[in-house]
Structure formats: structure tokens, C-alpha cells
Design a protein around this motif. Structure first.
Motif, PDB file in Angstrom:
ATOM      1  N   ARG A 133     -12.471  28.426  35.883  1.00 49.46           N
ATOM      2  CA  ARG A 133     -11.634  29.340  35.606  1.00 49.46           C
ATOM      3  C   ARG A 133     -10.168  29.034  35.444  1.00 49.46           C
ATOM      4  N   PRO A 134      -9.451  27.937  36.062  1.00 46.12           N
ATOM      5  CA  PRO A 134      -8.137  27.550  35.543  1.00 46.12           C
ATOM      6  C   PRO A 134      -8.002  26.774  34.280  1.00 46.12           C
ATOM      7  N   TRP A 135      -9.125  26.178  33.863  1.00 47.10           N
ATOM      8  CA  TRP A 135      -9.113  25.499  32.779  1.00 47.10           C
ATOM      9  C   TRP A 135      -9.285  26.567  31.643  1.00 47.10           C
ATOM     10  N   ARG A 136     -10.177  27.407  31.819  1.00 45.99           N
ATOM     11  CA  ARG A 136     -10.430  28.409  30.745  1.00 45.99           C
ATOM     12  C   ARG A 136      -9.101  29.143  30.520  1.00 45.99           C
ATOM     13  N   THR A 137      -8.171  29.543  31.716  1.00 43.59           N
ATOM     14  CA  THR A 137      -7.183  30.127  31.480  1.00 43.59           C
ATOM     15  C   THR A 137      -5.931  29.585  30.560  1.00 43.59           C
ATOM     16  N   LYS A 138      -5.995  28.050  30.840  1.00 42.28           N
ATOM     17  CA  LYS A 138      -5.325  27.309  30.173  1.00 42.28           C
ATOM     18  C   LYS A 138      -5.391  27.578  28.744  1.00 42.28           C
ATOM     19  N   LEU A 139      -6.831  27.090  28.426  1.00 38.67           N
ATOM     20  CA  LEU A 139      -7.254  27.191  26.868  1.00 38.67           C
ATOM     21  C   LEU A 139      -6.741  28.558  26.335  1.00 38.67           C
ATOM     22  N   ASP A 140      -6.941  29.688  27.124  1.00 41.88           N
ATOM     23  CA  ASP A 140      -6.488  31.077  26.521  1.00 41.88           C
ATOM     24  C   ASP A 140      -5.133  31.071  26.379  1.00 41.88           C
ATOM     25  N   ARG A 141      -4.469  30.571  27.046  1.00 39.13           N
ATOM     26  CA  ARG A 141      -2.835  30.728  26.902  1.00 39.13           C
ATOM     27  C   ARG A 141      -2.523  29.748  25.553  1.00 39.13           C
ATOM     28  N   LEU A 142      -3.325  28.746  25.432  1.00 34.49           N
ATOM     29  CA  LEU A 142      -2.939  27.652  24.273  1.00 34.49           C
ATOM     30  C   LEU A 142      -3.144  28.382  22.877  1.00 34.49           C
ATOM     31  N   THR A 143      -4.071  29.540  22.993  1.00 38.93           N
ATOM     32  CA  THR A 143      -4.719  30.049  21.934  1.00 38.93           C
ATOM     33  C   THR A 143      -3.758  30.469  20.806  1.00 38.93           C
ATOM     34  N   PRO A 144      -3.028  31.338  21.164  1.00 39.98           N
ATOM     35  CA  PRO A 144      -1.909  31.948  19.999  1.00 39.98           C
ATOM     36  C   PRO A 144      -0.977  30.737  19.412  1.00 39.98           C
ATOM     37  N   ILE A 145      -0.432  29.956  20.111  1.00 40.36           N
ATOM     38  CA  ILE A 145       0.496  28.863  19.406  1.00 40.36           C
ATOM     39  C   ILE A 145      -0.475  28.196  18.580  1.00 40.36           C
ATOM     40  N   ARG A 146      -1.822  27.717  18.948  1.00 34.00           N
ATOM     41  CA  ARG A 146      -2.533  26.930  18.261  1.00 34.00           C
ATOM     42  C   ARG A 146      -2.890  27.522  17.148  1.00 34.00           C
ATOM     43  N   ARG A 147      -3.300  28.936  17.172  1.00 38.00           N
ATOM     44  CA  ARG A 147      -3.670  29.476  15.770  1.00 38.00           C
ATOM     45  C   ARG A 147      -2.365  29.692  14.919  1.00 38.00           C
ATOM     46  N   ALA A 148      -1.401  29.746  15.515  1.00 41.51           N
ATOM     47  CA  ALA A 148      -0.085  29.728  14.604  1.00 41.51           C
ATOM     48  C   ALA A 148      -0.047  28.607  13.810  1.00 41.51           C
ATOM     49  N   LEU A 149      -0.098  27.521  14.643  1.00 40.37           N
ATOM     50  CA  LEU A 149       0.075  26.093  13.902  1.00 40.37           C
ATOM     51  C   LEU A 149      -1.029  25.771  12.897  1.00 40.37           C
ATOM     52  N   ASP A 150      -2.327  26.366  13.229  1.00 40.58           N
ATOM     53  CA  ASP A 150      -3.187  26.033  12.342  1.00 40.58           C
ATOM     54  C   ASP A 150      -2.903  26.856  11.044  1.00 40.58           C
ATOM     55  N   ARG A 151      -2.120  28.097  11.017  1.00 36.48           N
ATOM     56  CA  ARG A 151      -1.943  28.834   9.857  1.00 36.48           C
ATOM     57  C   ARG A 151      -0.868  28.014   8.954  1.00 36.48           C
ATOM     58  N   ILE A 152      -0.110  27.450   9.828  1.00 39.87           N
ATOM     59  CA  ILE A 152       1.117  26.940   9.158  1.00 39.87           C
ATOM     60  C   ILE A 152       0.981  25.613   8.326  1.00 39.87           C
ATOM     61  N   CYS A 153      -0.044  24.725   9.179  1.00 40.58           N
ATOM     62  CA  CYS A 153      -0.331  23.268   8.516  1.00 40.58           C
ATOM     63  C   CYS A 153      -1.663  23.290   7.759  1.00 40.58           C
ATOM     64  N   ARG A 154      -2.422  24.458   7.499  1.00 42.51           N
ATOM     65  CA  ARG A 154      -3.656  24.230   6.717  1.00 42.51           C
ATOM     66  C   ARG A 154      -3.359  23.872   5.457  1.00 42.51           C
ATOM     67  N   ILE A 155      -4.055  22.877   5.031  1.00 44.14           N
ATOM     68  CA  ILE A 155      -4.024  21.957   3.714  1.00 44.14           C
ATOM     69  C   ILE A 155      -4.183  22.994   2.454  1.00 44.14           C
ATOM     70  N   ARG A 156      -3.133  22.853   1.640  1.00 41.57           N
ATOM     71  CA  ARG A 156      -3.362  23.734   0.449  1.00 41.57           C
ATOM     72  C   ARG A 156      -3.789  22.961  -0.899  1.00 41.57           C
ATOM     73  N   SER A 157      -4.363  23.382  -1.658  1.00 44.43           N
ATOM     74  CA  SER A 157      -5.101  22.804  -2.937  1.00 44.43           C
ATOM     75  C   SER A 157      -3.754  22.294  -3.768  1.00 44.43           C
ATOM     76  N   GLY A 158      -2.737  22.638  -3.878  1.00 48.85           N
ATOM     77  CA  GLY A 158      -1.698  21.747  -4.824  1.00 48.85           C
ATOM     78  C   GLY A 158      -1.220  20.311  -4.162  1.00 48.85           C
ATOM     79  N   LEU A 159      -1.848  20.166  -3.104  1.00 47.21           N
ATOM     80  CA  LEU A 159      -1.436  18.858  -2.428  1.00 47.21           C
ATOM     81  C   LEU A 159      -1.873  17.568  -3.297  1.00 47.21           C
ATOM     82  N   PHE A 160      -3.039  17.919  -4.101  1.00 48.11           N
ATOM     83  CA  PHE A 160      -3.705  16.875  -4.978  1.00 48.11           C
ATOM     84  C   PHE A 160      -3.227  16.805  -6.407  1.00 48.11           C
ATOM     85  N   GLU A 161      -1.887  17.705  -6.860  1.00 49.53           N
ATOM     86  CA  GLU A 161      -1.735  17.458  -8.150  1.00 49.53           C
ATOM     87  C   GLU A 161      -1.083  16.383  -8.451  1.00 49.53           C
TER      88      GLU A 161
END
Length: 464
Positions: free
Chosen positions: A343-371
Motif C-alpha cells: 500500500r505505501p508503495w502504491r500510494t507513492k506511485l499515485d502521488r508521482l503520477t501528476p508530475i510524471r504525466r506533465a513531464l511526459d507531455r512537455i518532453c514528448r518527441i516531436r516530428s520536426g526534430l528530424f528536419e
């Protein structure tokens, strides 16, 4: 052939967490890692002979101590697991010998590697990943260069830049592909994880005191030099990370550390026959897992960044839960005790989810990187293949990993496509105007690492 209750491949936070929980439940566990010491990239320990190396991370030192103190864990460092066969059976080689393990449960925790897209000049001496520079200062106390630039995206860049500054390295600039205002939204998502926010602000404060500029919405377009790089060309990026070459600028530097996030190491999971799914926000192809991180193959678990890039705290929590789940599955832990301990490890994962998803959106690779890629830019370093050759094969219909291997030898080198395919698959998707998931993952064939004939000959007859 050795038959422990649990075999854990990977000695980072995920692997150490899984081994500790399994051993604390009374199971016998073998923990193997390729490095000379446990810790993975994030908790990497300095070499004993490196007097100028940085102090080890306190939590990493704590985990290493707990693992070493556990009577139920056999630690094998400097070893390479180069395949997973039916059973599962896992050959692990070291110093000319091979032991084949047939555990009751297997935990795959190999971590991730850095994503570096090809660009003109990226093979010049002086170009490396931020992780490589971090290893130099953390484990050996060696400066990667005198005038260092870091480029790419993600929180790893300011983390490494601040470590270099504290080690006395001259950091010229940090080039971040994403816009500044995206990063300033993180406090809204990280209110449940204030320690992570404080850590990030500490990195920024270190860079500010050292007068290291962070240039947002900038990307590398070329590296120039002769026997070694001397100049880095960069340009502003649009929303798709395509560079505006009319506003190109150059900075004099002798070292460029470039990394656009991380790619999960899935070759061991592929070798085991685990089903994969494409999760762009987590680095690409990852094993399909249930709530307790079991894969589609009975008795095989996948945890940490090798199952989806999410950082050290998430990795350890996943490893802990998987270790407890294995203990319950093997009858060493009652279901009620499992629910309470996880339970405490699952709680820690749940707490990390919002900032992790925000970072995923910010850092997602875009297609123009290969131009910025030109016809003569190498896209497969092992086989020295330029983009022109690969693009011609794509135009003729070779738009999958296997067909490109046949047509061009792409991915036929020692890395088996681990480093060229993540970028090439995105370039194919852009060229053919399809989703990256439609291009498909690379393939995995043992041995996944170079193995000497002596290692193969040392395998017992039953294993062969």
C-alpha cells in the motif's frame, strides 16, 4: 544450472527494490548487473580509485547497503544476461564463464538508454550523452570537457548540468527544446511531490549562481569540427520542434552532451516473449503489464524505466510491489500481508503520477526534430549507413525493421538496432505519414550482448 526463487536482472532502484522485498519475504534471490557496482545510472557509485569523483547519492548508498546486508540476496555484478529462453532460462556470463539460471520468477529491470536523434556532425569526438558525462564526473572524477553545452529535453539536462558545475566543469549553456512556459506549469502538477520540485529548483539555482543560461525552445542543427568538434550550431524551434534555420547561431565548445529523453530497454522482455505496446509518452515500446507489473509471460515481471520511463522513485516503487507480488505468488506472503505491505508503495506511485504525466507531455518527441538530417548524415553508426541509403530503401517499400535490415543492414551491428531504430522508426513514420506504432519495434535475437566462445563453451550440457 541454478534455480533460485527469483532472478532479478538490473541493479538500479527497481531491481534492488524487487530483490529486497522478495528476500525479506523469505525467498532466495539472485541480483545481476553489468556494472561493477549496484545503483544503476541514477545511483551510480564512484570507483574506489577515483579520488575526485562525486559523493554517492545517499538513498542509493542506503539501498546498496540493505542489499549487501540481506542474507537472501546473492549479488553478481559485472555480469551480462544476454537472453531469456523458455522456462524461463537465463544465461548470465562473466569473465569467460556462464551460469544458466532457471528461476521460479524473473524480474527484468534493465533501465533505459538515452535517445539521441541523428544530426550533422553527431559522430564527431566530443559529442556524447548527458549520461556519459555524468558517469565521467560521478564515478571517475574526470571532466568531459572545458566548454560544455547540454542540449535536448527533460529534467535530466539541468540535473547533469548542475552536477557538472559542482564538479568544476565549465558549462556554457543548456539548450531545452520545449518552451519555458511549459516548465513553469510543473508546480501545479507537482504539489503532491514537493521534494521533487525542491530538487529541480535546486538544479536551477545552481545554474543561476554559475551564470549558465538555459535557452528554451532551442535545438541542435549541426556540430562542426575537424578531428574534434569545435562549434555547435543551434536554432529556434517551432511547436513541432522544426528549426528556423534563418536564425541559426553558433557557440564555440569542445563538448556537446545531447539527449532527448530515454528509451526503455525492452530487448530482454522481447527475448522472453513478452507482448509489447507502444506508449509514446513513456519512451516508445514497453512490455504490456498488469497492475502488479507481471508481463504476458507467466512468472516474468518488468519494472522500472525498462518498462516505461518514469524516474527513480517510480522505479523503486514498482520493484517493491513486484517483489511482494512474487512472494505472494510463490506462497511466501499471505494476501492480506501483501495488501498491507504494498500500500505505501502504491500510494507513492499515485502521488508521482501528476508530475510524471506533465513531464511526459512537455518532453514528448516531436516530428520536426528530424528536419536537420541531411543525405550524408549517418543514421546507423554500427553499419555506417547514411540517411540517403535508408530513405531510398524506404521509398522502395522497406518500411519495417526486418525489411530494412535486409535492404540496408540497418540494425545489423552489435547494438542490434537499440540505438538507431528509435530515431529511424520516427523518421520512417514522418516519411510515410503514419504513426510510429505502425512502423513497429525492433527485433531481439540472443545473444543480446557480445559473448565470447569461451562463455558459450562453459555452459553445462543441460543448458546447451
Amino acid at each position: 544450472m541454478s534455480a533460485p526463487d527469483v532472478l532479478v536482472i538490473g541493479g538500479g532502484p527497481a531491481g534492488m527494490g524487487a530483490a529486497l522485498e522478495a528476500a525479506n519475504s523469505g525467498l532466495t534471490c539472485v541480483l545481476v548487473d553489468e556494472s561493477p557496482e549496484l545503483g544503476g545510472q541514477i545511483y551510480r557509485a564512484p570507483l574506489p580509485e577515483a579520488e575526485q569523483a562525486m559523493s554517492p547519492h545517499p538513498h542509493g548508498a542506503y539501498l546498496r547497503q540493505k542489499v549487501r546486508e540481506s542474507s537472501g540476496i546473492e549479488v553478481r555484478t559485472g555480469c551480462s544476461a544476454w537472453g531469456v529462453f523458455e522456462g524461463p532460462e537465463v544465461p548470465v556470463s562473466s569473465e569467460g564463464s556462464t551460469i544458466v539460471y532457471r528461476p521460479k520468477a524473473l524480474v527484468i529491470a534493465p533501465g533505459a538508454y538515452e535517445f539521441v536523434p541523428p544530426f550533422p556532425g553527431w559522430t564527431l569526438p566530443g559529442v556524447m550523452t548527458p549520461g556519459a558525462a555524468q558517469i565521467l564526473v560521478k564515478t571517475m572524477g574526470i571532466e568531459p570537457g572545458k566548454r560544455v553545452i547540454l542540449a535536448g529535453t527533460g529534467p535530466f539536462l539541468p540535473a547533469v548540468a548542475s552536477q557538472l558545475v559542482r564538479a568544476g566543469v565549465g558549462v556554457t549553456a543548456v539548450l531545452e527544446a520545449s518552451p519555458r512556459h511549459h516548465w513553469w506549469t510543473l508546480p501545479w502538477h507537482g504539489f503532491r511531490t514537493p521534494s521533487i520540485l525542491r530538487e529541480g529548483l535546486g538544479y536551477l539555482a545552481t545554474l543561476r549562481r554559475a551564470r549558465v543560461p538555459i535557452l528554451y525552445r532551442r535545438g541542435i542543427v549541426e556540430v562542426r569540427g575537424g578531428e574534434r568538434m569545435t562549434h555547435v550550431a543551434h536554432a529556434p524551434l517551432d511547436d513541432h520542434w522544426a528549426p528556423n534555420l534563418s536564425r541559426r547561431e553558433e557557440i564555440e565548445a569542445d563538448t556537446l552532451c545531447v539527449g532527448y529523453g530515454f528509451v526503455p530497454r525492452v530487448h530482454l522482455a522481447q527475448s522472453a516473449g513478452c507482448e509489447l505496446e507502444f506508449r509514446d509518452e513513456q519512451g516508445g515500446w514497453v512490455p504490456r503489464r498488469d497492475a502488479e507489473f507481471a508481463t504476458s509471460v507467466e512468472g516474468v515481471y518488468s519494472v522500472g524505466d525498462g518498462a516505461g520511463v518514469a524516474g527513480a522513485w517510480s522505479a523503486e516503487s514498482e520493484g517493491r510491489i513486484a517483489g511482494l507480488a512474487i512472494a505472494r505468488r510463490l506462497g511466501a506472503l499471505e494476501p492480506g500481508d501483501f495488501d498491507r505491505q504494498q500500500r505505501p508503495w502504491r500510494t507513492k506511485l499515485d502521488r508521482l503520477t501528476p508530475i510524471r504525466r506533465a513531464l511526459d507531455r512537455i518532453c514528448r518527441i516531436r516530428s520536426g526534430l528530424f528536419e536537420s538530417i541531411q543525405d550524408d548524415t549517418l543514421v546507423c553508426r554500427c553499419e555506417e549507413l547514411p540517411w540517403k541509403t535508408v530513405r531510398s530503401a524506404i521509398d522502395f517499400g522497406a518500411d519495417q525493421f526486418r525489411s530494412l535490415k535486409v535492404a540496408t543492414r540497418l540494425g545489423m551491428g552489435p547494438c542490434q538496432g537499440r540505438f538507431c531504430w528509435p530515431a529511424t522508426s520516427r523518421m520512417i513514420a514522418r516519411q510515410c505519414q503514419v504513426g510510429v506504432e505502425q512502423v513497429g519495434p525492433s527485433s531481439a535475437r540472443p545473444p543480446l550482448r557480445p559473448v565470447s566462445l569461451g562463455c558459450l563453451a562453459s555452459m553445462d550440457e543441460e543448458a546447451r
